[in-house]
Scaffold this motif. Structure first.
Motif, PDB file in Angstrom:
ATOM      1  N   ARG A 245      40.569  50.482  34.759  1.00 45.99           N
ATOM      2  CA  ARG A 245      39.118  50.244  34.746  1.00 45.99           C
ATOM      3  C   ARG A 245      38.727  49.217  35.808  1.00 45.99           C
ATOM      4  N   ARG A 246      39.627  48.215  35.979  1.00 43.18           N
ATOM      5  CA  ARG A 246      39.262  47.090  36.840  1.00 43.18           C
ATOM      6  C   ARG A 246      40.532  46.554  37.510  1.00 43.18           C
TER       7      ARG A 246
ATOM      8  N   GLU B 278      36.184  49.342  39.075  1.00 45.79           N
ATOM      9  CA  GLU B 278      35.660  48.080  39.593  1.00 45.79           C
ATOM     10  C   GLU B 278      36.782  47.309  40.288  1.00 45.79           C
TER      11      GLU B 278
ATOM     12  N   GLU C  15      37.717  43.594  42.235  1.00 44.90           N
ATOM     13  CA  GLU C  15      37.354  42.215  42.570  1.00 44.90           C
ATOM     14  C   GLU C  15      38.432  41.663  43.500  1.00 44.90           C
TER      15      GLU C  15
ATOM     16  N   TYR D 104      40.564  41.707  30.693  1.00 44.30           N
ATOM     17  CA  TYR D 104      39.477  42.109  31.601  1.00 44.30           C
ATOM     18  C   TYR D 104      40.018  42.910  32.783  1.00 44.30           C
ATOM     19  N   TYR D 105      41.128  42.458  33.382  1.00 39.99           N
ATOM     20  CA  TYR D 105      41.748  43.178  34.503  1.00 39.99           C
ATOM     21  C   TYR D 105      42.910  44.015  33.976  1.00 39.99           C
TER      22      TYR D 105
END
Length: 434
Positions: A13-14, A53, A55, A115-116
């Motif tokens: 997802r990320r 996503e 980053e 989150y990651y």
């Protein structure tokens, strides 16, 4: 050694991308910005197009930089304060890794756990950060070295400075700790295994790509007009960072030798050097211009700063040949970009360049850095229209075998494999009594 396949099973997802020493927002061709910047930018954009996503964590080099900047929809760049707000040499950056890692962990702490889904670190400095973040976040670490100190030190240019032992040790640690290692070619994969004792099952060879929408064949005359070059000139070009490793001096020496052999070319030969000083090249930023003067070819040499966007396309299209004379290249994106524009490449037979350039088909590979040998290779392409046309057509066809979409699919498959392996390793850990 395994090779990544297309079509992943579970996309993340990320993705957290670590790029400590250089930002994908920087213009390639000067400072520490080069092919790695292009790689990160292009693969991040491709992931975002697939709904992932991304980053990118990089060191802040100016107080004017915003904490977060958008590279593209779905891709953000986080500027992490670590040390002074100014560029630092790579030898100064290890001392800032603690501060940088602290900033990365602090940024993640604002989110919910998990989150990651994966960390992808680029270059050994980033690998050191990714290693610690992996242990803190409980997610797999995928690492791409881009260049290897032991390989560079084995093929140094005359007068160049060896990579320090600090880097060698740092690379060895990252290779040992990463869950997966991405190599640009099978040659680099073998180097990781043979020189760094990498686990063969953890090494995946994934070719970089080229932006096939931007780098396309076009009008040579229009490109030369845009650059102020005579339409009937014989243009031999170099594009990249100006440092001994990239060996732009080889093109100048070959040009001088070509003029000595073929004095009738004196009114037509143009040697175009595009890029800015970088790395050890910063120690003598005027050395290349001084070399042109000492060789008596200053009037034949054009120096241009790094060219963005369409201007770089014009450089490739305007050239009769693009020279890539590096002493080491893990792949050589410039060679691929030039060929995508229909320009044959003459490259050193090192590293990944024999993958980027097919000898005798899309260009030529030169086994040495001798001026005479390079002059002969450049002349055999630039001065023979029939051969040039054949190589040009083949160069476009060869470049079209590579795309950033294909690269990204292979990366995502590697992420999936790394995540599965990471989960299995956690399941094997003994339970700890509380």
């Amino acid at each position: 050694m395994t090779f990544s396949l297309h079509g992943i099973r579970h996309a993340p997802r990320r993705v957290a991308v670590m790029s400590v020493h250089t930002s994908p927002l920087e213009q390639p061709g000067t400072g520490d910005a080069g092919g790695m910047n292009v790689y990160i930018s292009q693969t991040a954009r491709e992931m975002a197009r697939r709904g992932i996503e991304v980053e990118v964590f990089t060191r802040a080099t100016s107080s004017d930089q915003p904490p977060v900047a958008e590279l593209a929809p779905g891709v953000i760049v986080r500027h992490i304060p670590a040390g002074p707000f100014e560029p630092l040499g790579r030898d100064e950056l290890p001392a800032q890794l603690c501060a940088f890692t602290s900033g990365v962990l602090r940024a993640e702490a604002f989110h919910e756990p998990g989150y990651y889904d994966v960390i992808h670190s680029h270059y050994w400095l980033s690998g050191q950060v990714g290693w610690l973040a992996r242990d803190r976040w409980g997610v797999p670490l995928v690492h791409t070295a881009h260049t290897l100190a032991k390989v560079k030190n084995a093929a140094l240019a005359d007068g160049d400075t060896p990579e320090p032992r600090t880097r060698v040790i740092g690379e060895e640690q990252v290779v040992a700790e990463a869950d997966s290692l991405i190599a640009n070619t099978a040659v680099e994969a073998r180097q990781l295994i043979d020189l760094y004792d990498a686990d063969p099952h953890a090494v995946h060879a994934v070719y970089p790509g080229v932006d096939l929408e931007r780098f396309t064949p076009g009008s040579k005359s229009a490109a030369r007009d845009a650059l102020g070059l005579p339409r009937d000139a014989i243009v031999l070009a170099f594009a990249g960072r100006i440092q001994p490793l990239k060996a732009p001096d080889v093109l100048l020496r070959a040009g001088a030798e070509l003029l000595h052999q073929r004095p009738e070319l004196a009114d037509r030969l143009v040697l175009m050097i595009v890029g800015g000083p970088s790395g050890t090249g910063l120690e003598q930023p005027q050395a290349l211009r001084e070399l042109a003067v000492s060789l008596g070819i200053e009037k034949h040499t054009r120096f241009l700063p790094p060219q963005p966007g369409q201007a770089l396309v014009d450089v490739y299209r305007a050239a009769d040949v693009v020279a890539v004379p590096s002493y080491n290249e893990s792949f050589g994106l410039v060679a691929l970009e030039a060929q995508a524009c229909g320009t044959p490449v003459v490259a050193a037979e090192v590293g990944g360049l024999p993958v980027a350039v097919v000898h005798g088909v899309s260009g030529l590979l030169v086994p040495s850095h001798a001026a005479g040998e390079w002059a002969g290779a450049l002349a055999s392409v630039a001065l023979r229209p029939g051969r040039h046309a054949e190589l040009s057509a083949n160069a476009v066809a060869h470049a079209r075998r590579f795309s950033w979409g294909r690269t990204t699919e292979a990366l995502l498959d590697t992420y999936s494999q790394a995540a599965n392996s990471f989960r299995r390793s956690l399941e094997l850990l003994p339970e700890v009594a509380v």
